[in-house]
Design a protein around this motif. Structure first.
Motif, PDB file in Angstrom:
ATOM      1  N   ALA A  64      24.490  20.682  -3.836  1.00  0.00           N
ATOM      2  CA  ALA A  64      25.810  20.981  -4.402  1.00  0.00           C
ATOM      3  C   ALA A  64      26.556  19.701  -4.777  1.00  0.00           C
ATOM      4  N   PHE A  65      26.158  18.576  -4.208  1.00  0.00           N
ATOM      5  CA  PHE A  65      26.803  17.289  -4.487  1.00  0.00           C
ATOM      6  C   PHE A  65      26.104  16.520  -5.607  1.00  0.00           C
ATOM      7  N   GLY A  66      25.024  17.074  -6.136  1.00  0.00           N
ATOM      8  CA  GLY A  66      24.241  16.402  -7.171  1.00  0.00           C
ATOM      9  C   GLY A  66      22.832  16.136  -6.670  1.00  0.00           C
ATOM     10  N   PRO A  67      21.989  15.547  -7.521  1.00  0.00           N
ATOM     11  CA  PRO A  67      20.599  15.307  -7.124  1.00  0.00           C
ATOM     12  C   PRO A  67      20.488  14.285  -5.992  1.00  0.00           C
ATOM     13  N   ILE A  68      19.653  14.584  -5.013  1.00  0.00           N
ATOM     14  CA  ILE A  68      19.352  13.680  -3.914  1.00  0.00           C
ATOM     15  C   ILE A  68      17.844  13.487  -3.898  1.00  0.00           C
ATOM     16  N   ASN A  69      17.409  12.222  -3.864  1.00  0.00           N
ATOM     17  CA  ASN A  69      15.983  11.897  -3.877  1.00  0.00           C
ATOM     18  C   ASN A  69      15.620  11.054  -2.666  1.00  0.00           C
ATOM     19  N   LEU A  70      14.594  11.478  -1.950  1.00  0.00           N
ATOM     20  CA  LEU A  70      14.025  10.708  -0.853  1.00  0.00           C
ATOM     21  C   LEU A  70      12.676  10.193  -1.339  1.00  0.00           C
ATOM     22  N   VAL A  71      12.531   8.877  -1.426  1.00  0.00           N
ATOM     23  CA  VAL A  71      11.340   8.261  -2.010  1.00  0.00           C
ATOM     24  C   VAL A  71      10.502   7.616  -0.904  1.00  0.00           C
ATOM     25  N   PHE A  72       9.236   7.978  -0.861  1.00  0.00           N
ATOM     26  CA  PHE A  72       8.269   7.366   0.045  1.00  0.00           C
ATOM     27  C   PHE A  72       7.221   6.692  -0.833  1.00  0.00           C
ATOM     28  N   ALA A  73       7.197   5.350  -0.826  1.00  0.00           N
ATOM     29  CA  ALA A  73       6.353   4.606  -1.757  1.00  0.00           C
ATOM     30  C   ALA A  73       5.456   3.627  -1.016  1.00  0.00           C
ATOM     31  N   TRP A  74       4.298   3.354  -1.604  1.00  0.00           N
ATOM     32  CA  TRP A  74       3.352   2.407  -1.052  1.00  0.00           C
ATOM     33  C   TRP A  74       2.918   1.432  -2.141  1.00  0.00           C
ATOM     34  N   PRO A  75       3.197   0.149  -1.947  1.00  0.00           N
ATOM     35  CA  PRO A  75       2.745  -0.859  -2.909  1.00  0.00           C
ATOM     36  C   PRO A  75       1.218  -0.884  -2.964  1.00  0.00           C
ATOM     37  N   ILE A  76       0.672  -1.063  -4.143  1.00  0.00           N
ATOM     38  CA  ILE A  76      -0.782  -1.089  -4.314  1.00  0.00           C
ATOM     39  C   ILE A  76      -1.306  -2.522  -4.313  1.00  0.00           C
ATOM     40  N   ASP A  77      -0.654  -3.403  -5.033  1.00  0.00           N
ATOM     41  CA  ASP A  77      -1.166  -4.766  -5.201  1.00  0.00           C
ATOM     42  C   ASP A  77      -0.152  -5.826  -4.768  1.00  0.00           C
ATOM     43  N   ASP A  78       0.478  -5.594  -3.610  1.00  0.00           N
ATOM     44  CA  ASP A  78       1.480  -6.533  -3.121  1.00  0.00           C
ATOM     45  C   ASP A  78       0.819  -7.812  -2.605  1.00  0.00           C
ATOM     46  N   GLU A  79       1.588  -8.891  -2.663  1.00  0.00           N
ATOM     47  CA  GLU A  79       1.156 -10.187  -2.154  1.00  0.00           C
ATOM     48  C   GLU A  79       1.850 -10.439  -0.812  1.00  0.00           C
ATOM     49  N   ASP A  80       1.400 -11.445  -0.082  1.00  0.00           N
ATOM     50  CA  ASP A  80       1.963 -11.737   1.244  1.00  0.00           C
ATOM     51  C   ASP A  80       3.455 -12.019   1.203  1.00  0.00           C
ATOM     52  N   TYR A  81       3.946 -12.628   0.141  1.00  0.00           N
ATOM     53  CA  TYR A  81       5.358 -13.016   0.050  1.00  0.00           C
ATOM     54  C   TYR A  81       6.255 -11.908  -0.520  1.00  0.00           C
ATOM     55  N   ASP A  82       5.686 -10.776  -0.922  1.00  0.00           N
ATOM     56  CA  ASP A  82       6.485  -9.690  -1.489  1.00  0.00           C
ATOM     57  C   ASP A  82       7.338  -9.009  -0.425  1.00  0.00           C
ATOM     58  N   GLU A  83       8.510  -8.565  -0.846  1.00  0.00           N
ATOM     59  CA  GLU A  83       9.396  -7.799   0.026  1.00  0.00           C
ATOM     60  C   GLU A  83       9.225  -6.328  -0.346  1.00  0.00           C
ATOM     61  N   THR A  84       8.619  -5.578   0.547  1.00  0.00           N
ATOM     62  CA  THR A  84       8.295  -4.181   0.256  1.00  0.00           C
ATOM     63  C   THR A  84       9.149  -3.243   1.102  1.00  0.00           C
ATOM     64  N   SER A  85       9.220  -2.005   0.644  1.00  0.00           N
ATOM     65  CA  SER A  85       9.931  -0.972   1.393  1.00  0.00           C
ATOM     66  C   SER A  85       9.185   0.341   1.226  1.00  0.00           C
ATOM     67  N   VAL A  86       9.066   1.084   2.301  1.00  0.00           N
ATOM     68  CA  VAL A  86       8.346   2.353   2.276  1.00  0.00           C
ATOM     69  C   VAL A  86       9.275   3.511   1.939  1.00  0.00           C
ATOM     70  N   PHE A  87      10.563   3.391   2.278  1.00  0.00           N
ATOM     71  CA  PHE A  87      11.513   4.493   2.074  1.00  0.00           C
ATOM     72  C   PHE A  87      12.718   4.017   1.277  1.00  0.00           C
ATOM     73  N   GLU A  88      13.118   4.827   0.294  1.00  0.00           N
ATOM     74  CA  GLU A  88      14.342   4.590  -0.480  1.00  0.00           C
ATOM     75  C   GLU A  88      15.059   5.924  -0.661  1.00  0.00           C
ATOM     76  N   PHE A  89      16.347   5.859  -0.906  1.00  0.00           N
ATOM     77  CA  PHE A  89      17.196   7.045  -1.004  1.00  0.00           C
ATOM     78  C   PHE A  89      18.105   6.873  -2.207  1.00  0.00           C
ATOM     79  N   SER A  90      18.281   7.929  -2.987  1.00  0.00           N
ATOM     80  CA  SER A  90      19.231   7.840  -4.096  1.00  0.00           C
ATOM     81  C   SER A  90      19.985   9.161  -4.252  1.00  0.00           C
ATOM     82  N   MET A  91      21.204   9.031  -4.759  1.00  0.00           N
ATOM     83  CA  MET A  91      22.020  10.195  -5.100  1.00  0.00           C
ATOM     84  C   MET A  91      22.482  10.012  -6.537  1.00  0.00           C
TER      85      MET A  91
END
Length: 176
Positions: free
Chosen positions: A145-172
């Motif tokens: 009722a407040f608009g679209p809400i997205n829960l994102v679960f992502a996995w990097p495929i070709d990340d390097e050691d110095y990359d900053e990764t995140s498994v979960f993101e949230f958007s409205m």
């Protein structure tokens, strides 16, 4: 400085073809910065990738050319941004609950970024080449009722050691 940018989004319902409520989404973005006579482009104007808007599974603004920088006797990685970037995404969305207005989407994201040659204090001219990253994952989409809400679960495929990764993101709010 000149900035050229293009963005495209396309979605198509596959129900007529496969007799199932599946939506295919494609989106892409290309951006290029050009300086006049080698003029300096400030970091705040340069291009970065990562996060929900480009390549999910990486922290926002974390995909970038990096130069080492000495500060108070310590060596730090300093993200300087790029001058050309492109990103694309393919998604397939299926219904999870019609009553709750929830869908499940599977995605693949790809991003590319590069920079012109950069002059550094300690290392002279640095040419970065192309930096590419990709990820895959799932999105729980809810038309609340407040608009679209997205829960994102992502996995990097070709990340390097110095990359900053995140498994979960949230958007409205609007996403496409």
């Amino acid at each position: 400085m000149t900035k050229l940018s293009g963005k495209v989004g396309y979605y198509y319902g596959l129900e007529d073809w496969i007799d199932y409520d599946m939506i295919l989404r494609l989106k892409g973005r290309v951006t290029s910065l050009t300086s006049v006579d080698g003029e300096y482009i400030p970091i705040g104007e340069r291009l970065f990738l990562g996060g929900i808007g480009s390549v999910r599974g990486y922290d926002p603004y974390s995909i970038s050319p990096i130069v080492p920088r000495l500060y108070d006797g310590y060596l730090y990685d300093y993200r300087i941004g790029g001058t050309q970037s492109a990103s694309g995404s393919v998604e397939a969305s299926i219904p999870l609950s019609e009553a709750a207005k929830m869908r499940l989407a599977f995605f693949y994201d790809y991003g590319w970024i590069t920079s012109d040659t950069v002059r550094t204090e300690n290392y002279g001219d640095v040419d970065f080449g192309n930096i590419t990253r990709s990820s895959t994952g799932v999105v729980l989409e809810w038309q609340s009722a407040f608009g679209p809400i997205n829960l994102v679960f992502a996995w990097p495929i070709d990340d390097e050691d110095y990359d900053e990764t995140s498994v979960f993101e949230f958007s409205m709010g609007t996403k496409f």
